[in-house]
Scaffold this active site. Structure first.
Site, mmCIF file in Angstrom:
data_model
loop_
_atom_site.group_PDB
_atom_site.id
_atom_site.type_symbol
_atom_site.label_atom_id
_atom_site.label_comp_id
_atom_site.label_asym_id
_atom_site.label_seq_id
_atom_site.Cartn_x
_atom_site.Cartn_y
_atom_site.Cartn_z
ATOM 1 N N GLY A 23 1.011 -1.251 0.114
ATOM 2 C CA GLY A 23 -0.090 -0.150 -0.083
ATOM 3 C C GLY A 23 0.778 1.344 0.047
ATOM 4 C CG PHE A 25 1.508 4.798 4.592
ATOM 5 C CD1 PHE A 25 2.299 6.138 4.505
ATOM 6 C CD2 PHE A 25 0.021 4.887 4.508
ATOM 7 C CE1 PHE A 25 1.605 7.365 4.368
ATOM 8 C CE2 PHE A 25 -0.565 6.228 4.364
ATOM 9 C CZ PHE A 25 0.255 7.441 4.195
ATOM 10 C CB ALA A 26 2.902 -1.010 5.249
ATOM 11 C CG ASP A 141 -8.997 3.211 5.149
ATOM 12 O OD1 ASP A 141 -9.837 3.481 4.196
ATOM 13 O OD2 ASP A 141 -7.877 2.686 4.547
#
Length: 283
Positions: A23, A25-26, A141
């Site tokens: 994603g 961020f990770a 989310d």
């Protein structure tokens, strides 16, 4: 290009099996633990100073407090050296069934109604644990991509995953700042009024409508429709208008979760779970 590769070791007990995806961020990996067997690992992309690592691993600390069968379990957290530098990671249970998004795609045009109500009841029950903390934890989310589908024998068991945007509400206002995915955001969040438990309920209602109809609520299908606040001026088409297997009581439950006015909406995940169980029990 991924930060780790099959065969790489993480500490003394973990070996990377394969890359699962990424994603913003990770990155996610399937890993083998020397004693616990197959796990999933979330590896953060940002440079991990001690302060940054502490902040990024807040998700792991948060999840470790939410013990519930419908919330992903956390096993360990730490840092690992990658070719790009030191990065924070945590390990969690591996759910081989994939995401609810993938599950729904295999049942188009609609997931069977009894399966949807089972999924929604489990989802609301897990979320209720977060909502009942003091102050409440708001996911911010919830989407079909952040719910994982697994099985206990023949029974479906879902887990809420990706609490990366989750946050404790302000103890006075009971709100948190807006984050998340536009198509699943409540109207008041899109207008900049912040997240509440009712906003998480809206996201569950959106998931329900999507699973039952293959359509987003209040959506005419235009490419920028999720960004247009004008869509909320239209009346909601109930799931039964697309799917004749949906009964009036389920229409009402989904409709209550998708009330545009948050003061009229089902206020928390616990009330939503209770309504779904009452329907299943005939009252």
């Amino acid at each position: 290009m991924s930060l780790l590769h099959p065969g790489d070791r993480v500490g003394e007990t973990l070996v990377v099996d394969r890359f699962l995806g990424e994603g913003a961020f990770a990155e996610a990996y399937r890993v083998e633990h020397a004693y616990l067997g197959r796990l999933a690992m979330k590896l953060f992309k940002q440079v991990a100073s001690e302060e940054q690592t502490h902040d990024l691993l807040g998700e792991a600390r948060l999840l470790s407090t939410l013990g519930h069968p419908n919330i992903i379990r956390i096993f360990d957290a730490g840092t690992v050296t990658t070719p790009a530098g030191r990065r924070g990671y945590f390990t969690m249970e591996y759910v081989p069934g994939g995401t609810l998004q993938r599950f729904a795609a295999g049942h188009r045009p609609a997931v069977p109604t009894p399966v949807v109500t089972d999924v929604l009841t489990q989802l609301a029950s897990g979320l209720a644990v977060a909502h009942e903390l003091d102050p409440p934890v708001l996911h911010r989310d919830l989407t079909t991509a952040n719910v994982l589908v697994g099985y206990d024998g023949p029974s479906l068991r879902i887990r809420i995953g990706d609490f990366g945007l989750a946050k404790h509400a302000d103890p006075f206002t009971m709100l948190a700042s807006a984050q998340g995915t536009y198509a699943f955001m409540a109207p008041e969040v899109l207008r900049g009024f912040g997240y509440s438990r009712a906003a998480d309920v809206w996201s569950v209602g959106t998931i329900a409508h999507l699973l039952l109809t293959d359509h987003l609520p209040y959506d005419t299908g235009g490419p920028f429709e999720p960004l247009r606040l004008a869509r909320f001026r239209r009346p909601l088409l109930p799931p039964s208008s697309y799917n004749e297997t949906v009964d009036a009581e389920l229409d009402a439950i989904v409709g209550a979760a998708l009330e545009v006015d948050p003061d009229r909406r089902t206020p928390s995940a616990r009330q939503l779970a209770d309504a779904l169980r009452a329907r299943a029990g005939g009252g």
